[in-house]
Design a protein around this motif. Structure first.
Motif, PDB file in Angstrom:
ATOM      1  N   VAL A 168      69.634  62.226  24.274  1.00 25.59           N
ATOM      2  CA  VAL A 168      70.984  61.762  24.615  1.00 25.59           C
ATOM      3  C   VAL A 168      70.962  60.268  24.935  1.00 25.59           C
ATOM      4  N   LEU A 177      75.245  65.109  21.325  1.00 26.92           N
ATOM      5  CA  LEU A 177      74.895  66.525  21.421  1.00 26.92           C
ATOM      6  C   LEU A 177      75.720  67.363  20.456  1.00 26.92           C
ATOM      7  N   ALA A 178      76.793  66.777  19.922  1.00 26.07           N
ATOM      8  CA  ALA A 178      77.632  67.531  18.991  1.00 26.07           C
ATOM      9  C   ALA A 178      76.989  67.630  17.612  1.00 26.07           C
ATOM     10  N   ILE A 237      70.506  73.300  19.882  1.00 27.16           N
ATOM     11  CA  ILE A 237      69.715  72.826  21.011  1.00 27.16           C
ATOM     12  C   ILE A 237      68.547  73.792  21.163  1.00 27.16           C
ATOM     13  N   ALA A 249      80.570  57.988  26.594  1.00 22.63           N
ATOM     14  CA  ALA A 249      81.773  58.799  26.386  1.00 22.63           C
ATOM     15  C   ALA A 249      82.941  57.899  25.998  1.00 22.63           C
ATOM     16  N   ILE A 290      65.871  66.655  26.083  1.00 30.05           N
ATOM     17  CA  ILE A 290      67.301  66.554  25.770  1.00 30.05           C
ATOM     18  C   ILE A 290      67.833  65.223  26.297  1.00 30.05           C
TER      19      ILE A 290
END
Lengths: 356, 329
Positions: A270, A276-277, A77, A326, A266
């Motif tokens: 997303v 983000l992984a 990041i 998620a 960011i």
């Protein structure tokens, strides 16, 4: 079952489905609130309208988010992009303000080269910290995020540096073929990144480093070098975005230029469906995410709500998008089994095609 | 000076490696203070030290909460905004004429509630702390401007009393009540981390959450607890800040989360979690405070040098942690 349900399911589970729905809903809400919202007029040979404005204002964010996408794809990041915007803008403005003729194209080009050069050096610094010394990316770039603001203020000596340069101003508000120049710059950057990452093996290599740096190193990929590279690219994108931001207002403010742009970037990444992984990225999704954020900001402005209150809406959007993406949350609301182990459902889908 | 370094060298060989970062911070603090005393005569006045505490009491409390979160390997970006929101809500409710006790209660409840919710989202939906607390930060900052676009002064009797009360010795040196509250928070936090089951769980999760889970420790409950604690500390910090400034402003504390994270890291807490002390965090906040004081005393340096120096220190300490980390293996 029937073909239609399958197609429907494929559409609704597509990772860009919800961002597109939100964008369309927001544009529709704007049109209801202000009937003239969607109209685009021709004036003095330039196109004007809210949609054009959104495109022009989202150009810096798209640039920063493009670099951020590559960094996040490697599992890292970059928090320093906002400071880098401020530094590159400040250097360019400082150089131009010292010129006897601020309108000389050569002087402006030199200023741009200087700003870009310093940004590349700082990007390399981030890259060394992460790739060579092995510091967590969030922390390594935090250093420059804190110190960078100080550096930018040091360059402008704490003042707001105002310049009066036609060529430089054109980067922010100039026109080309009836459209703002900034749109073309962002588009060119997007096409360049897309071509380099999707027409060559680089994109695949970046994803492989993000998936497992150790494994890709054993497979013969110089993962350290790739990690280093993405931070330099991110810095370069941030530098150009910094030129745009300062050119927009013809002044460099070390304190405010690019403030919170790292968070917006960011967010854009997303929202665009990049995890983000790391390990996968979607440039098209990122651009869509950036447009969505800018539309949200513009909408909030148009409704006469104070700029800072737009953060409230951003918070709602972030949480909504993250929850929808998620696996744990989806499992609670759909009857599909949650993947207990193995990759998230997103990664089972076919790879995103990049707009080319 | 030489005897001190000799002593340090001799004791260091017997110290566990995990004490090295804290010790380095302590040495740095002493060096900075020494520089101040040798350069400026007024610096040796004990009130200078007290002022560092008075000016940074709220930061200290917030940093203590952040220490809990970072010890579990997480991060809380919302603290700066929660501090601002707490101060803002207090100022707003006081202006509306609510009694001070009720306002205090409401203000102290907001932070932990938000922290609890963020902790739940992080744990149950397995979303990265970074992004959840980012949303929390946006939310709290948005709420600030939603309440009011401009600063609200506080004229309440209780607040002004807390603000102006001086607790001091006969020679005229004093601290504010905020400093005492901050010390109380530090003491409770240090006790919790060192001697309670919660504290042990926090360290265990930070060390390796997978092992902690297999050992049967309540990983979820602890993780939610640390974000709630961080929220509570941010709320207390917000109250202390409103005592300090006697107002609530929508843009106060922008970028404070970075100062707080910097203080925790400089205080020797390892960012991947599992190692660090509240005492180190106190030292970290003091280092930041002394740097600020030095720059103020100098007069010719501008405030942006603070940021550059903090960035440099952050780099030095992360490098130090990294070097120690390598030697561990």
């Amino acid at each position: 079952m029937s073909n239609r349900t399958a197609a429907y399911r494929a559409l609704t589970t597509h990772r860009l489905f919800w961002p597109v729905v939100v964008l369309v809903v927001m544009l529709a809400a704007n049109t209801v609130y202000r009937p003239g919202f969607l109209s685009v007029q021709m004036r003095d040979g330039h196109l004007y309208g809210s949609l054009i404005d959104i495109l022009r204002l989202s150009a810096p964010l798209i640039l920063v988010a493009l670099g951020m996408t590559l960094v996040i794809a490697t599992g890292g990041i970059d928090l320093s992009v906002g400071s880098l915007c401020a530094i590159s803008g400040a250097i360019a403005c400082l150089y131009i303000s010292r010129q006897p003729d601020q309108n000389s194209v050569g002087g402006v080009l030199t200023a741009l080269a200087l700003g870009l050069g310093v940004a590349l050096v700082l990007g390399a610094w981030n890259g060394v910290l992460v790739a060579v010394i092995g510091i967590q990316p969030i922390i390594a770039t935090l250093i420059l995020m804190v110190a960078g603001r100080g550096l930018a203020q040091l360059i402008t000596e704490g003042q707001i540096l105002t310049i009066n340069s036609g060529p430089y101003k054109a980067i922010g508000v100039g026109h080309l073929l009836t459209l703002p120049l900034a749109i073309f710059l962002a588009l060119a950057a997007a096409l360049l990144v897309a071509a380099v990452t999707r027409r060559t093996a680089l994109g695949l290599i970046i994803e492989s480093v993000g998936g497992n740096a150790q494994a890709s190193r054993l497979a013969g990929i110089r993962s350290g070098r790739i990690t280093f590279l993405v931070y330099v690219i991110s810095a370069a994108c941030a530098a150009v975005a910094g030129f745009m931001m300062t050119a927009n207002v013809s002044s460099a403010d070390g304190n405010a230029a690019g403030l919170w742009v790292e968070l917006d970037a960011i967010l854009a990444v997303v929202i665009g469906g990049t995890s983000l992984a790391g390990g996968r990225f979607s440039l098209g999704g990122t651009i869509l995410g950036a447009l969505l954020i800018q539309t949200l900001t513009t909408t909030v402005y148009a409704m006469n709500i104070s700029p800072q209150t737009s953060l409230l809406f951003k918070a709602v959007v972030v949480i909504a998008v993250c929850l929808i993406q998620a696996p744990g949350f989806r499992a609670r609301f759909t009857r599909r089994r949650a993947p207990a182990t193995g990759p998230a459902p997103v990664s089972e889908q076919p790879k995103e095609q990049v707009p080319a | 000076m030489t005897t001190l370094s000799l002593l340090a060298a001799r004791t260091r060989s017997r110290l566990p490696r995990r004490h090295v970062p804290v010790l380095a911070t302590l040495v740095l603090l002493l060096v900075l203070y020494g520089v101040g005393v040798s350069q400026y005569r007024a610096f040796s006045n004990i009130q200078v030290v007290f002022n560092v505490f008075i000016d940074n009491g709220f930061l200290l409390v917030v940093a203590v909460g952040m220490t809990f979160v970072i010890l579990t390997g997480g991060i809380d970006l919302s603290v700066g905004s929660v501090v601002a929101m707490t101060a803002m809500v207090s100022a707003f409710l006081l202006r509306e004429g609510l009694p001070a006790a009720l306002v205090l209660l409401v203000a102290l409840l907001i932070g932990p509630t938000l922290g609890f919710l963020m902790g739940c989202v992080i744990h149950f939906f397995d979303i990265q702390p970074f992004i959840v607390t980012l949303a929390g930060m946006f939310f709290a900052r948005g709420m600030c401007t939603f309440i009011s676009g401009s600063s609200i002064p506080i004229t309440d009797g209780f607040w002004t009393r807390m603000s102006q009360q001086r607790i001091g010795n006969p020679s005229g040196n004093f601290v504010s009540i905020s400093v005492l509250i901050a010390f109380a928070v530090v003491a409770v936090a240090a006790y919790t981390l060192a001697y309670t089951r919660l504290g042990r769980n926090v360290y265990a999760i930070g060390g390796n959450s997978q092992s902690a889970l297999l050992m049967g420790l309540p990983v979820g409950r602890t993780r939610i607890a640390v974000y709630t604690i961080s929220g509570l500390c941010a709320a207390i910090g917000g109250i202390l800040l409103s005592f300090y400034t006697l107002s609530g402003a929508p843009l106060i504390g922008v970028g404070m989360e970075l100062d707080v994270i910097a203080a925790v890291v400089i205080g020797g807490t390892v960012l991947t979690g599992g190692s660090g002390y509240v005492f180190g965090t106190v030292l970290g906040v003091l280092v930041l405070g002394v740097i600020q004081t030095l720059i103020t005393f100098d007069g010719s340096l501008n405030s942006w040098w603070t940021k550059i120096v903090i960035g440099g220190l952050l780099f030095a300490f992360i490098l130090l942690q990294r070097l120690i980390g390598i030697r561990y293996k």
